[in-house]
Enzyme design. Sequence first.
Site, short mmCIF file in Angstrom:
data_model
loop_
_atom_site.label_atom_id
_atom_site.label_comp_id
_atom_site.label_asym_id
_atom_site.label_seq_id
_atom_site.Cartn_x
_atom_site.Cartn_y
_atom_site.Cartn_z
N SER A 213 38.04 38.74 30.34
CA SER A 213 37.09 39.76 30.77
C SER A 213 36.94 40.81 29.67
O SER A 213 37.89 41.07 28.93
CB SER A 213 37.59 40.44 32.05
OG SER A 213 36.81 41.57 32.37
N TYR B 109 43.77 46.22 36.33
CA TYR B 109 43.09 44.94 36.12
C TYR B 109 42.87 44.69 34.63
O TYR B 109 43.14 43.59 34.12
CB TYR B 109 41.76 44.95 36.86
CG TYR B 109 40.87 43.76 36.57
CD1 TYR B 109 41.08 42.54 37.19
CD2 TYR B 109 39.78 43.89 35.69
CE1 TYR B 109 40.26 41.46 36.92
CE2 TYR B 109 38.95 42.81 35.43
CZ TYR B 109 39.19 41.59 36.05
OH TYR B 109 38.37 40.52 35.78
#
Length: 251
Positions: free
Chosen positions: A144, A157
Amino acid sequence: MKDAFGIPQSLLVLGGTSEIGLATARRLITRRTRTVWLAGRPSPALDAAAEELRGSGADVRTVAFDALDSEAHEEALGKVFTEGDIDMVLLAFGVLGDQARDEGDPLAAVRVAQTNYTGAVSAGLVCARALQAQGHGSLVVLSSVAGERARRSNFIYGSSKAGLDAFAQGLGDALHGTGVHVMVVRPGFVRTKMTAGLAEAPLATTPDAVAAAIELGLRRRSETVWVPGALRVVMAGLRHVPRPLFRRLPV
């Protein structure tokens, strides 16, 4: 084996109900992929995903897999590889967590880290060893852009994805020359159930767009893929923004 264009005939999706994983499977089935394994926790959703893909003409099987149960990874994934060669493994599992809640609940934060990082390290190494033993194949890892630089809004995250990204890049270097191709995919904000209700970030994308980028990356044997491609430039700039200024950005 992959065809002349680099499209796999067999695919293992780790995270069998992942919207990106399923979009990728659908796209590859329309090309050349004929055997698909969906690895995930046994559930009606996993069964439904398998049945849908069978409707596209593929031989689809499921295998019980839990990212948090690292001790079971070797046995569970080993069963898949004993059934025949796997041309591509897509590591597509992960959880976003709830930053505001998880900051006050260390156990919840650890669960995010264990799923996104340690679970991926375990499964990634098991699959990498199997791919190396068969002498060919691709390991595609969904990272990501959140891992490029920790942001106040989702640093739990983001840090887990940063660890995963570094691991996958290093694994790709370790496997260079063995016949195994490792490709790291860095999507931005993807419109999925996981992000439903969140404020949409600029350059938001879709599971189908990520799947298309994965296919193109396979054909090119890319090592890193950004989705959309413009994020490569954006994140290069953000990495070098002075920290006092970065703290003030609405990211």
